[in-house]
Write a protein that holds these residues in place. Structure first.
Motif, mmCIF file in Angstrom:
data_model
loop_
_atom_site.group_PDB
_atom_site.id
_atom_site.type_symbol
_atom_site.label_atom_id
_atom_site.label_comp_id
_atom_site.label_asym_id
_atom_site.label_seq_id
_atom_site.Cartn_x
_atom_site.Cartn_y
_atom_site.Cartn_z
ATOM 1 N N LEU A 315 67.058 91.493 -3.189
ATOM 2 C CA LEU A 315 66.018 90.797 -4.400
ATOM 3 C C LEU A 315 67.075 90.317 -5.225
ATOM 4 C CD1 LEU A 315 63.327 90.496 -5.725
ATOM 5 C CD2 LEU A 315 63.940 92.665 -6.744
ATOM 6 N N PHE A 316 66.620 88.947 -5.734
ATOM 7 C CA PHE A 316 67.389 88.265 -6.588
ATOM 8 C C PHE A 316 66.446 87.818 -7.632
ATOM 9 C CE2 PHE A 316 69.839 87.177 -2.993
ATOM 10 C CZ PHE A 316 71.153 86.518 -3.576
ATOM 11 N N ILE A 317 66.745 88.183 -8.903
ATOM 12 C CA ILE A 317 65.967 87.999 -10.446
ATOM 13 C C ILE A 317 66.965 87.149 -11.183
ATOM 14 C CG2 ILE A 317 65.048 89.062 -12.315
ATOM 15 C CD1 ILE A 317 64.437 91.497 -10.441
ATOM 16 N N ASP A 318 66.053 85.997 -11.805
ATOM 17 C CA ASP A 318 66.847 85.253 -12.659
ATOM 18 C C ASP A 318 66.246 85.413 -13.930
ATOM 19 O OD1 ASP A 318 68.058 83.316 -14.403
ATOM 20 O OD2 ASP A 318 67.886 81.783 -13.014
ATOM 21 N N ALA A 319 66.768 86.344 -14.809
ATOM 22 C CA ALA A 319 66.442 86.751 -16.132
ATOM 23 C C ALA A 319 66.927 86.022 -17.373
ATOM 24 C CB ALA A 319 66.270 88.055 -16.396
ATOM 25 N N SER A 320 67.695 84.845 -16.879
ATOM 26 C CA SER A 320 68.707 84.077 -17.996
ATOM 27 C C SER A 320 67.841 83.675 -18.892
ATOM 28 C CB SER A 320 69.596 83.217 -17.220
ATOM 29 O OG SER A 320 68.892 82.038 -16.438
ATOM 30 N N ASN A 321 66.658 83.100 -18.911
ATOM 31 C CA ASN A 321 65.981 82.476 -19.841
ATOM 32 C C ASN A 321 64.938 83.029 -20.596
ATOM 33 O OD1 ASN A 321 67.243 79.863 -18.927
ATOM 34 N ND2 ASN A 321 65.793 79.668 -17.197
ATOM 35 N N HIS A 322 64.857 84.381 -20.497
ATOM 36 C CA HIS A 322 64.123 85.424 -21.073
ATOM 37 C C HIS A 322 64.870 86.312 -22.186
ATOM 38 C CE1 HIS A 322 61.010 84.098 -18.335
ATOM 39 N NE2 HIS A 322 62.017 84.171 -17.405
ATOM 40 N N PHE A 323 64.895 85.776 -23.399
ATOM 41 C CA PHE A 323 65.701 86.529 -24.541
ATOM 42 C C PHE A 323 65.107 86.108 -25.763
ATOM 43 C CE2 PHE A 323 68.036 82.798 -23.320
ATOM 44 C CZ PHE A 323 68.295 82.020 -24.506
ATOM 45 N N GLU A 324 65.626 86.742 -26.913
ATOM 46 C CA GLU A 324 65.472 86.115 -28.379
ATOM 47 C C GLU A 324 66.695 85.950 -28.714
ATOM 48 O OE1 GLU A 324 64.574 88.745 -32.002
ATOM 49 O OE2 GLU A 324 62.590 88.424 -31.004
ATOM 50 N N LYS A 325 66.729 84.574 -29.563
ATOM 51 C CA LYS A 325 67.888 84.310 -30.137
ATOM 52 C C LYS A 325 68.260 85.104 -31.477
ATOM 53 C CE LYS A 325 69.940 79.586 -29.797
ATOM 54 N NZ LYS A 325 70.780 79.953 -28.803
ATOM 55 N N GLY A 326 69.397 85.485 -31.303
ATOM 56 C CA GLY A 326 69.937 86.186 -32.689
ATOM 57 C C GLY A 326 70.993 85.404 -33.418
ATOM 58 N N THR A 327 71.439 86.032 -34.542
ATOM 59 C CA THR A 327 72.354 85.162 -35.317
ATOM 60 C C THR A 327 73.718 85.116 -34.583
ATOM 61 O OG1 THR A 327 71.162 86.373 -37.137
ATOM 62 C CG2 THR A 327 73.343 85.248 -37.728
ATOM 63 N N ASN A 328 74.522 86.113 -34.100
ATOM 64 C CA ASN A 328 75.662 86.082 -33.364
ATOM 65 C C ASN A 328 75.485 86.091 -31.803
ATOM 66 O OD1 ASN A 328 76.973 85.916 -35.780
ATOM 67 N ND2 ASN A 328 76.777 88.177 -36.341
ATOM 68 N N ASN A 329 74.419 87.025 -31.584
ATOM 69 C CA ASN A 329 74.099 87.257 -29.969
ATOM 70 C C ASN A 329 72.811 87.131 -29.652
ATOM 71 O OD1 ASN A 329 76.712 89.216 -30.807
ATOM 72 N ND2 ASN A 329 76.973 88.465 -28.577
ATOM 73 N N ASN A 330 72.542 86.565 -28.666
ATOM 74 C CA ASN A 330 71.218 86.618 -27.951
ATOM 75 C C ASN A 330 70.888 88.220 -27.553
ATOM 76 O OD1 ASN A 330 71.039 83.867 -27.940
ATOM 77 N ND2 ASN A 330 71.905 83.706 -25.859
ATOM 78 N N VAL A 331 69.557 88.212 -27.626
ATOM 79 C CA VAL A 331 69.022 89.832 -27.459
ATOM 80 C C VAL A 331 68.002 89.956 -26.426
ATOM 81 C CG1 VAL A 331 67.984 91.628 -28.660
ATOM 82 C CG2 VAL A 331 69.545 90.223 -30.132
ATOM 83 N N MET A 332 68.132 90.864 -25.540
ATOM 84 C CA MET A 332 66.942 91.283 -24.698
ATOM 85 C C MET A 332 66.069 92.149 -25.183
ATOM 86 S SD MET A 332 68.859 91.891 -21.044
ATOM 87 C CE MET A 332 67.443 92.536 -20.101
ATOM 88 N N ARG A 333 64.961 91.725 -25.091
ATOM 89 C CA ARG A 333 63.691 92.472 -25.646
ATOM 90 C C ARG A 333 62.974 93.698 -24.628
ATOM 91 N NH1 ARG A 333 61.098 86.801 -27.160
ATOM 92 N NH2 ARG A 333 61.640 86.726 -24.882
ATOM 93 N N GLU A 334 62.103 94.381 -25.243
ATOM 94 C CA GLU A 334 61.595 95.052 -24.452
ATOM 95 C C GLU A 334 60.636 94.586 -23.166
ATOM 96 O OE1 GLU A 334 61.390 98.459 -23.707
ATOM 97 O OE2 GLU A 334 62.424 99.316 -25.452
ATOM 98 N N GLU A 335 60.153 93.475 -23.785
ATOM 99 C CA GLU A 335 59.309 92.652 -22.869
ATOM 100 C C GLU A 335 60.018 92.200 -21.798
ATOM 101 O OE1 GLU A 335 58.331 88.587 -25.319
ATOM 102 O OE2 GLU A 335 58.433 90.754 -26.519
ATOM 103 N N ASP A 336 61.292 91.731 -21.923
ATOM 104 C CA ASP A 336 62.366 90.926 -20.991
ATOM 105 C C ASP A 336 62.784 92.014 -19.891
ATOM 106 O OD1 ASP A 336 62.062 88.682 -22.534
ATOM 107 O OD2 ASP A 336 63.579 89.266 -23.900
ATOM 108 N N LEU A 337 62.885 93.230 -20.520
ATOM 109 C CA LEU A 337 63.229 94.399 -19.644
ATOM 110 C C LEU A 337 62.251 94.556 -18.752
ATOM 111 C CD1 LEU A 337 65.159 96.770 -18.905
ATOM 112 C CD2 LEU A 337 64.068 97.997 -20.774
ATOM 113 N N GLN A 338 61.135 94.696 -19.413
ATOM 114 C CA GLN A 338 59.904 95.344 -18.660
ATOM 115 C C GLN A 338 59.532 94.158 -17.305
ATOM 116 O OE1 GLN A 338 58.467 98.178 -18.711
ATOM 117 N NE2 GLN A 338 57.600 97.569 -16.617
ATOM 118 N N ARG A 339 59.891 92.766 -17.907
ATOM 119 C CA ARG A 339 59.662 91.698 -16.569
ATOM 120 C C ARG A 339 60.622 91.895 -15.537
ATOM 121 N NH1 ARG A 339 58.031 85.997 -17.965
ATOM 122 N NH2 ARG A 339 58.387 85.122 -16.027
#
Length: 394
Positions: A315-339
């Protein structure tokens, strides 16, 4: 008592040091001695970071003790683990402020992803992390597991971080008989080599240096592959080590830089052996870039197990475009994890997000695992109506 004395302006640093030494010495001769030995070695109460003078050091330490003294730690077992969670929070804050020095810390959502992946249909009795850092990933796996008697195993090369890991276990009320964390270089001097575990997880240092000594080809961890990971990139050496430590029914999940998916030479040879000869690779999950402290490189999670059957897909999953932009780092959200977890549960091709690859698909790509070869996320731009634009100009 110390908190009260410090609040009244008395000099308490020597007493604090004596108390910490007494905690260590109280375990001498007992079964728990190894787990407490040198636990506070890295604690420097004279550090300039605490202030410019001994009085400043004393004042700050006293303030911390006063605040700790005001917390009610005697809660029912059903309540939140205040002390342990506070410790985890402080470790996270240190990581976010320490930049490149904090590579051993894994973002909370990535830890949660790894933990959930290795506990799916897997009654975990033992969990192992060969680069355990502060031990948070081990604790996260336990949290996702239904087994209250899970045993923790880990190894950490950095002495300071090794002490953080042991302290983390103690802060979370893990009995000394249920954890075995060692301080040494995992690739060169593995401390749990004869053990096998239900779950193996890791966030190894990305593309680290290692000896790549030819002598390793005589080692059971590497001998079957015929080649070693390059000296300048130990990523696959960690993978091989972890696969050696997993049992026949267990699952392992590891965070790695994207280069492991497509780099050639020895790495390409090892990758093909893992897929074609061993059939151990189960999932490839692409994560967003810039979600780790101190590095902006894109990363992925590889999931392996030894109980796959011939012909099973990957199984290949491309989750690279699903995140929230942060000040210093991008952040994976609960919704991104659940996806991600939903796609893992469905295990089917999802347009622009997931692809189920047959063994023939991998062979056609020469066992190159670069995610865009399997998951097409290209978005066509809307065609421009030149006639309409011309009319607007005129």
């Amino acid at each position: 008592m110390l908190a009260h004395d410090g609040e009244n302006g008395e000099f308490i640093l020597d007493d604090v040091r004596d108390v910490l030494n007494a905690i260590e010495q109280s375990t001498m001769g007992s079964d728990s001695a190894d787990d407490f030995n040198g636990l506070f070695d890295e604690l420097d109460l004279t550090s300039n970071k605490l202030g410019k003078t001994p009085d400043a050091h004393n004042k700050l330490v006293a303030q911390i003790l006063v605040h700790l003294n005001n917390i009610n730690f005697h809660l029912e077992s059903s309540e939140i683990d205040i002390l342990g969670d506070a410790y985890e929070y402080l470790i996270g804050m240190f990581a976010s402020g320490a930049g490149k020095k904090a590579g051993e810390f894994t973002p909370q959502m990535v830890s949660k992803l790894l933990a959930k992946l290795v506990t799916i249909n897997n009654p975990v009795k033992s969990v192992y992390d060969p680069t355990c850092g502060s031990g948070s990933l081990l604790l996260r796996v336990a949290k996702e597991s239904s087994n209250q008697d899970i045993k923790y195993y880990g190894q950490e090369r950095n002495p300071s971080t090794y002490n953080l890991a042991r302290m983390n276990m103690i802060m979370h009320s893990v009995h000394y008989k249920r954890f075995d964390i060692e301080n040494d270089d995992t690739l060169e001097t593995p401390q749990h080599i004869d053990e096998r575990f239900d779950a193996v997880v890791a966030n190894p240092p990305f593309s680290a240096q290692w000896s790549a000594s030819p002598l390793h080809l005589n080692n059971d961890r590497f001998a079957d592959y015929g080649k070693l990971a390059p000296k300048s990139k130990a990523d696959f050496a960690f993978v091989q080590h972890m696969i050696h430590q997993i049992n026949d029914t267990g699952t392992m999940a590891v965070v790695l830089p994207h280069g492991v998916l497509f780099r050639g030479a020895a790495e390409g040879h090892i990758r093909q052996h893992l897929i074609k000869e061993k059939n151990y690779l189960d999932m490839v999950i692409g994560l967003p870039a810039n979600i780790f402290f101190g590095t902006s490189i894109p990363t992925c999670v590889l999931v392996f197990n030894k109980h796959r059957k011939s012909g099973d897909n990957v199984l290949f999953i491309d989750a690279s475009n699903h995140f929230e932009k942060g000040t210093n780092n991008n952040v994976m959200r609960e919704e991104d994890l659940q996806r991600i977890l939903d796609a893992v549960a469905e295990r089917k091709t999802i347009d622009k997000y997931a692809f189920v690859a047959a063994p023939s698909d991998l062979a056609e790509n020469d066992y190159n695992l670069n995610i865009p070869r399997y998951v097409d996320t290209f978005e066509e731009e809307e065609a421009i109506d030149l006639t309409s634009v011309a009319k607007q100009i005129h």
